[in-house]
Design a protein around this motif. Structure first.
Motif, PDB file in Angstrom:
ATOM      1  N   THR A  19       0.835  -1.198   0.000  1.00  0.00           N
ATOM      2  CA  THR A  19       0.000   0.000   0.000  1.00  0.00           C
ATOM      3  C   THR A  19       0.867   1.244   0.000  1.00  0.00           C
ATOM      4  O   THR A  19       1.999   1.223   0.474  1.00  0.00           O
ATOM      5  N   GLN A  20       0.315   2.320  -0.528  1.00  0.00           N
ATOM      6  CA  GLN A  20       0.955   3.617  -0.330  1.00  0.00           C
ATOM      7  C   GLN A  20       0.618   4.021   1.087  1.00  0.00           C
ATOM      8  O   GLN A  20      -0.523   3.863   1.524  1.00  0.00           O
ATOM      9  N   ILE A  21       1.591   4.519   1.785  1.00  0.00           N
ATOM     10  CA  ILE A  21       1.400   4.743   3.217  1.00  0.00           C
ATOM     11  C   ILE A  21       1.009   6.192   3.460  1.00  0.00           C
ATOM     12  O   ILE A  21       1.858   7.080   3.475  1.00  0.00           O
ATOM     13  N   PRO A  22      -0.298   6.458   3.656  1.00  0.00           N
ATOM     14  CA  PRO A  22      -0.718   7.833   3.900  1.00  0.00           C
ATOM     15  C   PRO A  22      -0.384   8.291   5.323  1.00  0.00           C
ATOM     16  O   PRO A  22      -0.181   9.461   5.558  1.00  0.00           O
ATOM     17  N   LEU A  23      -0.351   7.367   6.255  1.00  0.00           N
ATOM     18  CA  LEU A  23      -0.037   7.689   7.651  1.00  0.00           C
ATOM     19  C   LEU A  23       1.142   6.821   8.089  1.00  0.00           C
ATOM     20  O   LEU A  23       0.961   5.750   8.656  1.00  0.00           O
ATOM     21  N   PRO A  24       2.371   7.276   7.841  1.00  0.00           N
ATOM     22  CA  PRO A  24       3.542   6.422   8.063  1.00  0.00           C
ATOM     23  C   PRO A  24       3.697   5.958   9.503  1.00  0.00           C
ATOM     24  O   PRO A  24       4.150   4.851   9.748  1.00  0.00           O
ATOM     25  N   LEU A  25       3.311   6.780  10.470  1.00  0.00           N
ATOM     26  CA  LEU A  25       3.480   6.397  11.861  1.00  0.00           C
ATOM     27  C   LEU A  25       2.616   5.191  12.212  1.00  0.00           C
ATOM     28  O   LEU A  25       3.081   4.240  12.844  1.00  0.00           O
ATOM     29  N   LEU A  26       1.365   5.186  11.760  1.00  0.00           N
ATOM     30  CA  LEU A  26       0.472   4.074  12.069  1.00  0.00           C
ATOM     31  C   LEU A  26       0.895   2.795  11.358  1.00  0.00           C
ATOM     32  O   LEU A  26       1.029   1.735  11.960  1.00  0.00           O
ATOM     33  N   GLN A  27       1.107   2.886  10.060  1.00  0.00           N
ATOM     34  CA  GLN A  27       1.436   1.684   9.311  1.00  0.00           C
ATOM     35  C   GLN A  27       2.881   1.255   9.537  1.00  0.00           C
ATOM     36  O   GLN A  27       3.218   0.108   9.324  1.00  0.00           O
ATOM     37  N   GLY A  28       3.726   2.153   9.992  1.00  0.00           N
ATOM     38  CA  GLY A  28       5.079   1.766  10.384  1.00  0.00           C
ATOM     39  C   GLY A  28       5.048   0.829  11.582  1.00  0.00           C
ATOM     40  O   GLY A  28       5.815  -0.138  11.657  1.00  0.00           O
ATOM     41  N   TRP A  29       4.149   1.094  12.524  1.00  0.00           N
ATOM     42  CA  TRP A  29       4.001   0.206  13.675  1.00  0.00           C
ATOM     43  C   TRP A  29       3.480  -1.162  13.238  1.00  0.00           C
ATOM     44  O   TRP A  29       3.937  -2.195  13.733  1.00  0.00           O
ATOM     45  N   VAL A  30       2.559  -1.184  12.302  1.00  0.00           N
ATOM     46  CA  VAL A  30       2.029  -2.449  11.782  1.00  0.00           C
ATOM     47  C   VAL A  30       3.157  -3.259  11.149  1.00  0.00           C
ATOM     48  O   VAL A  30       3.291  -4.462  11.393  1.00  0.00           O
ATOM     49  N   MET A  31       3.990  -2.610  10.350  1.00  0.00           N
ATOM     50  CA  MET A  31       5.122  -3.304   9.726  1.00  0.00           C
ATOM     51  C   MET A  31       6.113  -3.782  10.775  1.00  0.00           C
ATOM     52  O   MET A  31       6.642  -4.893  10.683  1.00  0.00           O
ATOM     53  N   PHE A  32       6.377  -2.966  11.786  1.00  0.00           N
ATOM     54  CA  PHE A  32       7.296  -3.363  12.846  1.00  0.00           C
ATOM     55  C   PHE A  32       6.807  -4.624  13.555  1.00  0.00           C
ATOM     56  O   PHE A  32       7.574  -5.562  13.783  1.00  0.00           O
ATOM     57  N   VAL A  33       5.520  -4.648  13.889  1.00  0.00           N
ATOM     58  CA  VAL A  33       4.956  -5.815  14.564  1.00  0.00           C
ATOM     59  C   VAL A  33       5.024  -7.043  13.670  1.00  0.00           C
ATOM     60  O   VAL A  33       5.432  -8.123  14.107  1.00  0.00           O
ATOM     61  N   ALA A  34       4.649  -6.898  12.401  1.00  0.00           N
ATOM     62  CA  ALA A  34       4.656  -8.044  11.485  1.00  0.00           C
ATOM     63  C   ALA A  34       6.066  -8.590  11.294  1.00  0.00           C
ATOM     64  O   ALA A  34       6.287  -9.798  11.350  1.00  0.00           O
ATOM     65  N   VAL A  35       7.037  -7.704  11.083  1.00  0.00           N
ATOM     66  CA  VAL A  35       8.407  -8.149  10.837  1.00  0.00           C
ATOM     67  C   VAL A  35       9.029  -8.738  12.102  1.00  0.00           C
ATOM     68  O   VAL A  35       9.696  -9.782  12.059  1.00  0.00           O
ATOM     69  N   THR A  36       8.798  -8.101  13.244  1.00  0.00           N
ATOM     70  CA  THR A  36       9.363  -8.602  14.495  1.00  0.00           C
ATOM     71  C   THR A  36       8.779  -9.964  14.865  1.00  0.00           C
ATOM     72  O   THR A  36       9.524 -10.882  15.240  1.00  0.00           O
ATOM     73  N   ALA A  37       7.462 -10.111  14.769  1.00  0.00           N
ATOM     74  CA  ALA A  37       6.835 -11.402  15.079  1.00  0.00           C
ATOM     75  C   ALA A  37       7.304 -12.473  14.108  1.00  0.00           C
ATOM     76  O   ALA A  37       7.530 -13.627  14.497  1.00  0.00           O
ATOM     77  N   TRP A  38       7.465 -12.102  12.855  1.00  0.00           N
ATOM     78  CA  TRP A  38       7.943 -13.043  11.840  1.00  0.00           C
ATOM     79  C   TRP A  38       9.351 -13.520  12.187  1.00  0.00           C
ATOM     80  O   TRP A  38       9.631 -14.717  12.165  1.00  0.00           O
ATOM     81  N   CYS A  39      10.239 -12.591  12.513  1.00  0.00           N
ATOM     82  CA  CYS A  39      11.627 -12.960  12.841  1.00  0.00           C
ATOM     83  C   CYS A  39      11.703 -13.794  14.120  1.00  0.00           C
ATOM     84  O   CYS A  39      12.448 -14.781  14.181  1.00  0.00           O
ATOM     85  N   LEU A  40      10.958 -13.411  15.143  1.00  0.00           N
ATOM     86  CA  LEU A  40      10.974 -14.180  16.394  1.00  0.00           C
ATOM     87  C   LEU A  40      10.403 -15.579  16.207  1.00  0.00           C
ATOM     88  O   LEU A  40      10.900 -16.541  16.810  1.00  0.00           O
ATOM     89  N   SER A  41       9.378 -15.705  15.382  1.00  0.00           N
ATOM     90  CA  SER A  41       8.832 -17.044  15.160  1.00  0.00           C
ATOM     91  C   SER A  41       9.798 -17.902  14.345  1.00  0.00           C
ATOM     92  O   SER A  41       9.856 -19.116  14.527  1.00  0.00           O
ATOM     93  N   ILE A  42      10.598 -17.282  13.471  1.00  0.00           N
ATOM     94  CA  ILE A  42      11.657 -18.024  12.765  1.00  0.00           C
ATOM     95  C   ILE A  42      12.680 -18.536  13.780  1.00  0.00           C
ATOM     96  O   ILE A  42      13.150 -19.673  13.692  1.00  0.00           O
ATOM     97  N   VAL A  43      13.029 -17.698  14.744  1.00  0.00           N
ATOM     98  CA  VAL A  43      13.978 -18.116  15.789  1.00  0.00           C
ATOM     99  C   VAL A  43      13.405 -19.282  16.581  1.00  0.00           C
ATOM    100  O   VAL A  43      14.091 -20.296  16.795  1.00  0.00           O
ATOM    101  N   PHE A  44      12.161 -19.182  17.024  1.00  0.00           N
ATOM    102  CA  PHE A  44      11.540 -20.283  17.774  1.00  0.00           C
ATOM    103  C   PHE A  44      11.451 -21.550  16.924  1.00  0.00           C
ATOM    104  O   PHE A  44      11.716 -22.646  17.418  1.00  0.00           O
ATOM    105  N   LEU A  45      11.075 -21.404  15.677  1.00  0.00           N
ATOM    106  CA  LEU A  45      10.988 -22.565  14.795  1.00  0.00           C
ATOM    107  C   LEU A  45      12.357 -23.222  14.633  1.00  0.00           C
ATOM    108  O   LEU A  45      12.472 -24.451  14.685  1.00  0.00           O
TER     109      LEU A  45
END
Length: 117
Positions: A19-45
């Motif tokens: 998506t084009q990010i009209p509100l970078p602060l809000l969607q930046g947090w969404v990306m941070f959560v998605a990427v962090t959870a993804w990386c941590l679950s790779i570590v656990f796996l």
């Protein structure tokens, strides 16, 4: 369970990044959560696939519970922010402009809905 986190986390990551990010602060947090959870679950796996769970003296049930609880809280917060961004679809991009250009186009609106879900 970890494999499903990988699949759905990757889908959220792709949809939000598309998506084009009209509100970078809000969607930046969404990306941070998605990427962090993804990386941590790779570590656990990796810990479980390579047998390190037997070598590390940790209560894995409690660790798994804490990880999934924290992931739920962060993903729920990310969902609320992504849904809030999606709900602003009909607001004009520029308030002083005579053109009726919305914050999200129709395609971006649909992608944002999919990312919210």
């Amino acid at each position: 369970v970890f494999l499903s986190l990988q699949v759905f986390g990757t889908i959220v990551w792709i949809l939000v990044a598309a998506t084009q990010i009209p509100l970078p602060l809000l969607q930046g947090w969404v990306m941070f959560v998605a990427v962090t959870a993804w990386c941590l679950s790779i570590v656990f796996l990796s810990v479980f696939l390579f047998g390190y769970a037997n070598r590390i003296a940790v209560n894995w049930n409690q660790t798994d519970f804490i990880f999934h609880g924290a992931t739920f809280v962060f993903y729920f917060g990310a969902f609320l922010l992504q849904a809030a961004t999606t709900s602003l679809h009909y607001l004009p991009r520029k308030f002083n402009s005579t053109m009726q250009e919305t914050i999200l186009s129709g395609r971006e609106y649909n992608i944002s809905i999919a990312a919210s879900v």
